[in-house]
Design an enzyme around this catalytic site. Structure first.
Site, PDB file in Angstrom:
ATOM      1  CE  LYS A  98     -13.593  -2.232   1.067  1.00  0.00           C
ATOM      2  NZ  LYS A  98     -12.663  -2.348   2.164  1.00  0.00           N
ATOM      3  CE  LYS A 118      -4.399  -1.717   1.418  1.00  0.00           C
ATOM      4  NZ  LYS A 118      -5.600  -1.647   2.217  1.00  0.00           N
ATOM      5  CE  LYS A 126      -6.527  -7.224  -1.376  1.00  0.00           C
ATOM      6  NZ  LYS A 126      -7.354  -7.078  -0.225  1.00  0.00           N
TER       7      LYS A 126
HETATM    8  N1  AQP Z   1     -10.171 -10.075  -2.975  1.00  0.00           N
HETATM    9  C1  AQP Z   1     -10.540 -10.566  -1.809  1.00  0.00           C
HETATM   10  N2  AQP Z   1     -10.841 -11.872  -1.675  1.00  0.00           N
HETATM   11  C2  AQP Z   1     -11.234 -12.400  -0.478  1.00  0.00           C
HETATM   12  N3  AQP Z   1     -11.356 -11.656   0.632  1.00  0.00           N
HETATM   13  C3  AQP Z   1     -11.069 -10.331   0.537  1.00  0.00           C
HETATM   14  N4  AQP Z   1     -11.086  -9.330   1.431  1.00  0.00           N
HETATM   15  C4  AQP Z   1     -10.699  -8.178   0.841  1.00  0.00           C
HETATM   16  N5  AQP Z   1     -10.431  -8.393  -0.440  1.00  0.00           N
HETATM   17  C5  AQP Z   1     -10.645  -9.725  -0.668  1.00  0.00           C
HETATM   18  C6  AQP Z   1     -11.489  -9.511   2.823  1.00  0.00           C
HETATM   19  O1  AQP Z   1     -12.539  -8.604   3.098  1.00  0.00           O
HETATM   20  C7  AQP Z   1     -12.454  -8.223   4.464  1.00  0.00           C
HETATM   21  C8  AQP Z   1     -12.542  -6.738   4.560  1.00  0.00           C
HETATM   22  O2  AQP Z   1     -11.429  -6.150   3.895  1.00  0.00           O
HETATM   23  P1  AQP Z   1     -11.116  -4.642   4.202  1.00  0.00           P
HETATM   24  O3  AQP Z   1     -12.112  -3.790   3.579  1.00  0.00           O
HETATM   25  O4  AQP Z   1     -11.003  -4.417   5.626  1.00  0.00           O
HETATM   26  O5  AQP Z   1      -9.683  -4.397   3.662  1.00  0.00           O
HETATM   27  P2  AQP Z   1      -8.904  -4.732   2.364  1.00  0.00           P
HETATM   28  O6  AQP Z   1      -8.429  -6.142   2.416  1.00  0.00           O
HETATM   29  O7  AQP Z   1      -7.832  -3.755   2.288  1.00  0.00           O
HETATM   30  O8  AQP Z   1      -9.926  -4.519   1.193  1.00  0.00           O
HETATM   31  P3  AQP Z   1      -9.587  -4.164  -0.268  1.00  0.00           P
HETATM   32  O9  AQP Z   1     -10.810  -4.322  -1.046  1.00  0.00           O
HETATM   33  O10 AQP Z   1      -8.424  -4.917  -0.780  1.00  0.00           O
HETATM   34  O11 AQP Z   1      -9.241  -2.637  -0.202  1.00  0.00           O
HETATM   35  P4  AQP Z   1      -7.965  -1.895  -0.759  1.00  0.00           P
HETATM   36  O12 AQP Z   1      -8.220  -1.699  -2.170  1.00  0.00           O
HETATM   37  O13 AQP Z   1      -7.942  -0.610   0.012  1.00  0.00           O
HETATM   38  O14 AQP Z   1      -6.759  -2.759  -0.500  1.00  0.00           O
HETATM   39  C9  AQP Z   1     -11.131  -8.782   5.010  1.00  0.00           C
HETATM   40  O15 AQP Z   1     -11.422  -9.953   5.755  1.00  0.00           O
HETATM   41  C10 AQP Z   1     -10.369  -9.125   3.771  1.00  0.00           C
HETATM   42  O16 AQP Z   1      -9.483 -10.214   3.986  1.00  0.00           O
END
Ligand code: AQP
Length: 345
Positions: free
Chosen positions: A210, A115, A207
């Site tokens: 968001k 990140k 992956k």
């Molecule tokens: N691609 C994914 N596959 C399976 N599980 C996922 N999670 C996130 N992406 C995937 C799971 O969703 C929960 C909440 O995630 P979060 O919003 O707290 O944080 P994150 O992992 O940072 O989400 P993003 O979508 O990947 O955001 P950005 O783009 O900011 O990095 C967690 O249990 C996570 O494992």
């Protein structure tokens, strides 16, 4: 480690664009666990400001994640749904954990590296300390089980390391106060299933996320039928038909991803999906995946849209959940302050 009351905790960041990965990797599993455990599900708004500080829509994003929890089937009367910033014990325990965690441990966190990217000097201290706050989120409730996607595995290992070091360093005051084997549990991660890591629809090596600038890379929970259909139809694939066995998915990341999504949405294994669709062309499989996705996600998205605009209801759920969470967290913090040696007059 025995002797701890079984309790599930997990959180989701309100950073917008809640997607299919968040649903299959986390939220869908939260719903299933509520039958067996007491659960605490948190909208982790303090984590949401670690990467981008000012988000004018933050309040609505918090409401949207809350609406997603409820629309997916979590019962806020039986379980606790709240937003992190309303329970200040998270921040207080995180500070103590900042003093427990070692720089060497934090420097190994791959999510920070990803990140922060190349502009590491300009990343916030909050982004670096994020895993310490995450450990506090879990351990302030002394939670024993944490369902998350695979990307969070390393942070949960750090949570266990922090718990273990706290238990060791304060072994004497912990034993004197009768806390048996340790004050904090060594939390079990609950990671698994066919969709523990949902990948981008545009690139099977990344992956689903968001923050991906391409909206075509993800299915958002509030996407309508047309958007879902268009994204699945445009999803990257390879020219071959689907294999009949799971081993045939090796080195075919996009095929493996779509089969994993189908399995996650239908509650089947990848092998079962391939038993039905082996030898099918992607055009036919994608059509079946569109139908399944619309059928399962459509009602959740519609209910989310309705609930997120009902501010009185959502804000009430969060206020009530926060009050219930605060009771448990305050009890932990009273003991922690005493164990650490802080004086209260
Ligand atoms: N691609 C994914 N596959 C399976 N599980 C996922 N999670 C996130 N992406 C995937 C799971 O969703 C929960 C909440 O995630 P979060 O919003 O707290 O944080 P994150 O992992 O940072 O989400 P993003 O979508 O990947 O955001 P950005 O783009 O900011 O990095 C967690 O249990 C996570 O494992």
């Amino acid at each position: 480690m025995t002797g701890f009351k079984e309790l599930v905790f997990s959180g989701v960041q309100p950073t917008g664009n809640l997607h299919l990965g968040n649903y299959l990797g986390a939220i869908k599993r939260f719903v299933a666990l509520q039958e067996r455990y007491d659960c605490i599900y948190c909208v982790v708004d303090m984590h949401a400001i670690t990467a981008e500080l000012y988000q004018p829509e933050l309040k609505n994003q918090i409401r949207e994640v809350t609406a997603a929890f409820i629309a997916a089937g979590i019962d806020p009367a039986k379980h606790i749904i709240f937003n992190q910033s309303q329970v200040s014990a998270h921040a207080e325990l995180a500070w103590i954990f900042n003093c427990v965690a070692r720089l060497g441990w934090m420097n190994r966190m791959t999510q920070f590296k990803e990140k922060a990217g190349r502009d590491r000097e300009n990343a916030s201290l909050g982004l670096y300390a994020y895993p310490s706050l995450m450990a506090a989120d879990i351990l302030v409730y002394r939670a024993t089980h944490v369902p998350v996607g695979e990307d969070q595995k390393q942070h949960l290992e750090l949570t266990r390391d922090i718990a273990q070091k706290f238990n060791n360093d304060f072994a004497a005051p912990i034993a004197e106060r009768g806390f048996g084997e340790g004050f904090f549990p060594l939390t079990e991660p609950l990671i698994g299933g066919p969709a523990a890591r949902v990948m981008s629809l545009r690139d099977g090596s990344k992956k689903m996320s968001k923050s991906d600038p391409s909206d075509l890379s993800r299915i958002n929970l509030i996407d309508d039928r047309d958007a879902i259909a268009q994204k699945i139809r445009k999803a990257k694939t390879d020219p071959d038909a689907l294999p009949t066995e799971e081993a045939g998915l090796a080195n075919r990341p996009e095929a493996e991803n779509l089969v994993g999504i189908y399995a996650g949405l239908s509650g089947r294994t990848k092998a079962e999906v391939l038993a039905q669709y082996g030898n099918a062309q992607f055009s036919a499989f994608k059509a079946a995946l569109v139908d399944l996705s619309v059928e399962t996600l459509g009602p959740i998205g519609a209910e989310m849209k309705r609930l997120k605009d009902d501010h009185a209801y959502i804000d009430g759920v969060l206020a009530e959940g926060s009050a219930r969470a605060r009771v448990i967290a305050d009890e932990t913090m009273t003991a922690v302050r005493d164990i650490v040696g802080f004086l209260r007059g």
